[in-house]
Design a protein around this motif. Structure first.
Motif, PDB file in Angstrom:
ATOM      1  N   THR A   4       0.852  -1.177   0.000  1.00 44.35           N
ATOM      2  CA  THR A   4       0.000   0.000   0.000  1.00 44.35           C
ATOM      3  C   THR A   4       0.896   1.237   0.000  1.00 44.35           C
ATOM      4  O   THR A   4       1.784   1.350   0.850  1.00 44.35           O
ATOM      5  CB  THR A   4      -0.911  -0.012   1.248  1.00 44.35           C
ATOM      6  N   PRO A   5       0.697   2.162  -0.925  1.00 52.37           N
ATOM      7  CA  PRO A   5       1.595   3.320  -1.052  1.00 52.37           C
ATOM      8  C   PRO A   5       1.867   4.069   0.254  1.00 52.37           C
ATOM      9  O   PRO A   5       2.999   4.456   0.508  1.00 52.37           O
ATOM     10  CB  PRO A   5       0.881   4.214  -2.061  1.00 52.37           C
ATOM     11  N   ASN A   6       0.859   4.245   1.086  1.00 48.15           N
ATOM     12  CA  ASN A   6       1.040   5.030   2.305  1.00 48.15           C
ATOM     13  C   ASN A   6       1.953   4.372   3.338  1.00 48.15           C
ATOM     14  O   ASN A   6       2.402   5.023   4.261  1.00 48.15           O
ATOM     15  CB  ASN A   6      -0.319   5.307   2.957  1.00 48.15           C
ATOM     16  N   TYR A   7       2.230   3.083   3.201  1.00 51.71           N
ATOM     17  CA  TYR A   7       2.992   2.346   4.203  1.00 51.71           C
ATOM     18  C   TYR A   7       4.404   1.993   3.746  1.00 51.71           C
ATOM     19  O   TYR A   7       5.179   1.424   4.511  1.00 51.71           O
ATOM     20  CB  TYR A   7       2.244   1.065   4.586  1.00 51.71           C
ATOM     21  N   ILE A   8       4.747   2.315   2.523  1.00 49.74           N
ATOM     22  CA  ILE A   8       6.056   1.948   1.983  1.00 49.74           C
ATOM     23  C   ILE A   8       7.149   2.801   2.627  1.00 49.74           C
ATOM     24  O   ILE A   8       7.072   4.024   2.643  1.00 49.74           O
ATOM     25  CB  ILE A   8       6.076   2.109   0.448  1.00 49.74           C
ATOM     26  N   ALA A   9       8.171   2.125   3.127  1.00 49.34           N
ATOM     27  CA  ALA A   9       9.305   2.814   3.747  1.00 49.34           C
ATOM     28  C   ALA A   9      10.174   3.458   2.665  1.00 49.34           C
ATOM     29  O   ALA A   9      10.223   2.971   1.531  1.00 49.34           O
ATOM     30  CB  ALA A   9      10.129   1.826   4.560  1.00 49.34           C
ATOM     31  N   PRO A  10      10.876   4.537   3.017  1.00 46.11           N
ATOM     32  CA  PRO A  10      11.728   5.213   2.029  1.00 46.11           C
ATOM     33  C   PRO A  10      12.754   4.285   1.388  1.00 46.11           C
ATOM     34  O   PRO A  10      13.006   4.376   0.186  1.00 46.11           O
ATOM     35  CB  PRO A  10      12.418   6.315   2.843  1.00 46.11           C
ATOM     36  N   GLU A  11      13.344   3.372   2.163  1.00 41.62           N
ATOM     37  CA  GLU A  11      14.347   2.457   1.613  1.00 41.62           C
ATOM     38  C   GLU A  11      13.763   1.596   0.498  1.00 41.62           C
ATOM     39  O   GLU A  11      14.411   1.367  -0.515  1.00 41.62           O
ATOM     40  CB  GLU A  11      14.886   1.518   2.712  1.00 41.62           C
ATOM     41  N   VAL A  12      12.556   1.108   0.708  1.00 38.60           N
ATOM     42  CA  VAL A  12      11.894   0.278  -0.300  1.00 38.60           C
ATOM     43  C   VAL A  12      11.559   1.125  -1.520  1.00 38.60           C
ATOM     44  O   VAL A  12      11.800   0.718  -2.659  1.00 38.60           O
ATOM     45  CB  VAL A  12      10.619  -0.379   0.276  1.00 38.60           C
ATOM     46  N   VAL A  27       4.776   0.212  11.529  1.00 33.85           N
ATOM     47  CA  VAL A  27       4.130   0.352  12.839  1.00 33.85           C
ATOM     48  C   VAL A  27       3.907   1.829  13.142  1.00 33.85           C
ATOM     49  O   VAL A  27       2.834   2.221  13.625  1.00 33.85           O
ATOM     50  CB  VAL A  27       4.962  -0.323  13.953  1.00 33.85           C
ATOM     51  N   GLY A  28       4.899   2.658  12.856  1.00 34.14           N
ATOM     52  CA  GLY A  28       4.741   4.101  13.059  1.00 34.14           C
ATOM     53  C   GLY A  28       3.621   4.682  12.219  1.00 34.14           C
ATOM     54  O   GLY A  28       2.837   5.518  12.684  1.00 34.14           O
ATOM     55  N   ILE A  29       3.520   4.230  10.984  1.00 41.85           N
ATOM     56  CA  ILE A  29       2.455   4.694  10.098  1.00 41.85           C
ATOM     57  C   ILE A  29       1.090   4.277  10.654  1.00 41.85           C
ATOM     58  O   ILE A  29       0.138   5.063  10.677  1.00 41.85           O
ATOM     59  CB  ILE A  29       2.635   4.139   8.667  1.00 41.85           C
TER      60      ILE A  29
END
Length: 75
Positions: A4-12, A27-29
């Motif tokens: 899901t776009p809103n949960y993707i980490a910057p590294e990914v 988890v933070g999101i």
């Protein structure tokens, strides 16, 4: 890349090596979304969402009272 776009980490998002830290990111999101009712990087355009994630462009809305401890946990 999937998810899901809103949960993707910057590294990914930037196709860099990553580890379990991306799960902590999610988890933070989730905590932010539970407390504020929407993900921190949400926008109408997926590309803009990705840009906001890359630059960590988010804020804590002032109209919803959340403890400093919760904000610290999210950060």
């Amino acid at each position: 890349m999937c998810g899901t776009p809103n949960y993707i980490a910057p590294e990914v998002l930037m196709r860099q090596p990553y580890g379990f830290e991306v799960d902590i990111w999610a988890v933070g999101i989730i905590l932010y979304a539970m407390l504020y009712g929407k993900p921190p990087f949400e926008s109408k355009d997926v590309k803009k969402t990705y840009q906001k994630i890359k630059t960590l462009d988010y804020y804590f809305p002032s109209d919803i009272e959340v403890s400093l401890e919760a904000k610290h946990l999210i950060k």
